[in-house]
Design a protein around this motif. Structure first.
Motif, short mmCIF file in Angstrom:
data_model
loop_
_atom_site.label_atom_id
_atom_site.label_comp_id
_atom_site.label_asym_id
_atom_site.label_seq_id
_atom_site.Cartn_x
_atom_site.Cartn_y
_atom_site.Cartn_z
N THR A 175 1.07 19.12 -6.44
CA THR A 175 1.68 17.98 -5.74
C THR A 175 2.77 18.48 -4.77
O THR A 175 2.97 17.82 -3.74
N MET A 176 3.35 19.47 -5.13
CA MET A 176 4.43 20.29 -4.27
C MET A 176 3.67 20.72 -2.98
O MET A 176 3.97 20.53 -2.09
N SER A 177 2.70 21.30 -3.51
CA SER A 177 1.79 21.83 -2.28
C SER A 177 1.16 20.85 -1.19
O SER A 177 1.47 20.90 -0.28
N PHE A 178 1.22 19.89 -1.99
CA PHE A 178 0.50 18.53 -0.93
C PHE A 178 1.68 17.98 -0.20
O PHE A 178 1.73 17.58 0.96
N LEU A 179 3.00 17.95 -0.85
CA LEU A 179 3.95 17.31 -0.10
C LEU A 179 4.47 18.33 0.92
O LEU A 179 5.04 17.71 1.99
N LYS A 180 4.11 19.53 0.87
CA LYS A 180 4.60 20.33 1.97
C LYS A 180 3.62 20.34 3.54
O LYS A 180 3.86 20.88 4.13
N ASN A 181 2.44 19.86 2.84
CA ASN A 181 1.23 19.70 4.15
C ASN A 181 0.46 18.37 3.87
O ASN A 181 -0.41 18.32 2.99
N ASN A 182 0.83 17.48 4.33
CA ASN A 182 0.34 16.15 4.38
C ASN A 182 0.53 15.22 5.81
O ASN A 182 1.21 15.85 6.53
N VAL A 219 0.69 -1.22 0.08
CA VAL A 219 -0.12 -0.03 0.10
C VAL A 219 0.68 1.22 0.08
O VAL A 219 0.70 2.19 -0.66
N ARG A 220 1.90 1.15 0.91
CA ARG A 220 2.59 2.19 1.06
C ARG A 220 3.61 2.65 -0.03
O ARG A 220 3.84 3.76 -0.64
N MET A 221 4.09 1.53 -0.95
CA MET A 221 4.73 1.60 -2.15
C MET A 221 3.97 2.34 -3.25
O MET A 221 4.31 3.05 -3.97
N GLY A 222 2.68 1.71 -3.20
CA GLY A 222 1.55 2.40 -4.21
C GLY A 222 1.35 3.75 -4.04
O GLY A 222 1.26 4.22 -5.27
N ILE A 223 1.33 3.94 -3.00
CA ILE A 223 0.95 5.40 -2.77
C ILE A 223 2.09 6.44 -3.09
O ILE A 223 1.99 7.27 -3.70
N ALA A 224 3.43 5.76 -2.65
CA ALA A 224 4.53 6.62 -3.05
C ALA A 224 4.82 6.72 -4.62
O ALA A 224 5.09 7.74 -5.06
N TRP A 225 4.45 5.72 -5.19
CA TRP A 225 4.47 5.47 -6.90
C TRP A 225 3.42 6.62 -7.31
O TRP A 225 3.88 7.40 -8.26
N ALA A 226 2.37 6.41 -7.01
CA ALA A 226 1.14 7.41 -7.50
C ALA A 226 1.48 8.77 -7.44
O ALA A 226 1.43 9.55 -8.24
N ILE A 227 2.02 9.24 -6.00
CA ILE A 227 2.09 10.51 -5.67
C ILE A 227 3.31 11.20 -6.64
O ILE A 227 3.39 12.41 -7.15
N SER A 228 4.33 10.30 -6.72
CA SER A 228 5.43 10.68 -7.73
C SER A 228 5.01 10.84 -8.86
O SER A 228 5.44 11.96 -9.63
N MET A 229 4.00 10.02 -9.74
CA MET A 229 3.63 10.27 -10.86
C MET A 229 3.02 11.50 -11.05
O MET A 229 2.75 12.45 -12.07
N TYR A 230 1.91 11.56 -9.95
CA TYR A 230 1.00 12.93 -9.73
C TYR A 230 2.01 14.25 -9.78
O TYR A 230 1.80 15.15 -10.53
N TYR A 231 3.13 13.98 -9.11
CA TYR A 231 4.35 15.27 -9.40
C TYR A 231 4.60 15.39 -10.77
O TYR A 231 4.97 16.71 -11.18
N VAL A 232 4.98 14.50 -11.49
CA VAL A 232 5.66 14.58 -12.95
C VAL A 232 4.48 15.33 -13.72
O VAL A 232 4.92 16.36 -14.52
N SER A 233 3.17 15.03 -13.49
CA SER A 233 2.00 15.54 -14.28
C SER A 233 1.48 16.86 -13.72
O SER A 233 1.33 17.75 -14.49
N PHE A 234 1.49 17.08 -12.10
CA PHE A 234 0.97 18.36 -11.63
C PHE A 234 2.00 18.80 -10.41
O PHE A 234 1.54 18.67 -9.27
N PRO A 235 3.31 19.14 -10.82
CA PRO A 235 4.24 19.49 -9.95
C PRO A 235 3.72 20.65 -8.91
O PRO A 235 4.10 20.58 -7.72
N ILE A 236 3.00 21.51 -9.31
CA ILE A 236 2.82 22.71 -8.44
C ILE A 236 1.62 22.23 -7.50
O ILE A 236 1.92 22.42 -6.28
#
Length: 224
Positions: A184-191, A165-182
């Motif tokens: 996703t970066m906002s999310f990474l700063k507050n999660n 589950v945790r690996m899947g989430i990490a993979w998914a969010i990293s791909m979200y960052y590639v597509s939507f960096p702004i």
């Protein structure tokens, strides 16, 4: 079509040994390559697929994989196929079947709102591969502007310490960052991600070939 005979004839010992290393603890792997399984699945989907799914056995890894692929390739309306999807999910016991199944569910592109509603309970489930199913569906089909913030929120709300589950989430969010960096970066700063998942997400971002060197160096400084 005698599925067991066909699968046995397509099995490769070297590939079986390779897959056994990727899927430790998963028994009865024949060693049939995914492209060959997809050819068989597409043919079954054109025949009496309901009869096949009703009587299909799951004595091997490939037989389970094949059932998921057939469900994905069937030409049917959402209302007709959704019960087959729901019945298959409890059979998932490894990341390979999970991810291939999700990848084959192209019906989601035709019914995105309906599938969005369908996957929500799985994101709140307690079972490892039920949750991963939901996460990989978010990765494959909802990495779009109209869903990005809500999808990230849903992943942030998942409560599980299961490895896949945790690996899947990490993979998914990293791909979200590639597509939507702004966004996703906002999310990474507050999660609310646990440290393992958060740091693994950063690692996967830095491993992406689509991220420039300067950004990768910045991402590395964010590690907890």
């Amino acid at each position: 079509m005698n599925v067991k005979e066909i699968l046995s004839s397509q099995a490769e010992l070297e590939y079986q040994q390779f897959m056994a290393k990727l899927l430790p603890g998963i028994p009865n792997i024949l060693g049939v390559r995914l492209p060959k399984l997809r050819v068989i699945a597409k043919q079954l989907a054109k025949e009496d697929w309901k009869d096949y799914l009703e009587h299909a056995t799951q004595d091997t890894f490939e037989e389970v994989m094949l059932q998921g692929m057939v469900i994905g390739y069937v030409k049917a309306d959402f209302e007709e196929i959704i019960s087959y999807i729901a019945n298959f999910i409890p059979k998932i016991n490894n990341w390979s079947v999970c991810d291939s199944f999700c990848n084959t569910l192209k019906i989601t592109n035709r019914y995105p709102k309906e599938m969005w509603s369908f996957i929500q309970p799985y994101l709140k489930d307690s079972k490892e591969y039920h949750i991963r199913f939901g996460v990989v569906m978010l990765l494959n089909y909802y990495r779009k502007e109209e869903y990005v913030k809500e999808a990230l929120k849903r992943m942030d709300e998942i409560e599980s310490d299961a490895y896949y589950v945790r690996m899947g989430i990490a993979w998914a969010i990293s791909m979200y960052y590639v597509s939507f960096p702004i966004e996703t970066m906002s999310f990474l700063k507050n999660n609310h991600l646990d440290d393992f998942t958060y740091n693994k997400t950063l690692q996967k971002i830095t491993e992406s070939l689509k991220i420039d060197k300067e950004t990768k160096e910045m991402i590395k400084t964010m590690k907890r």
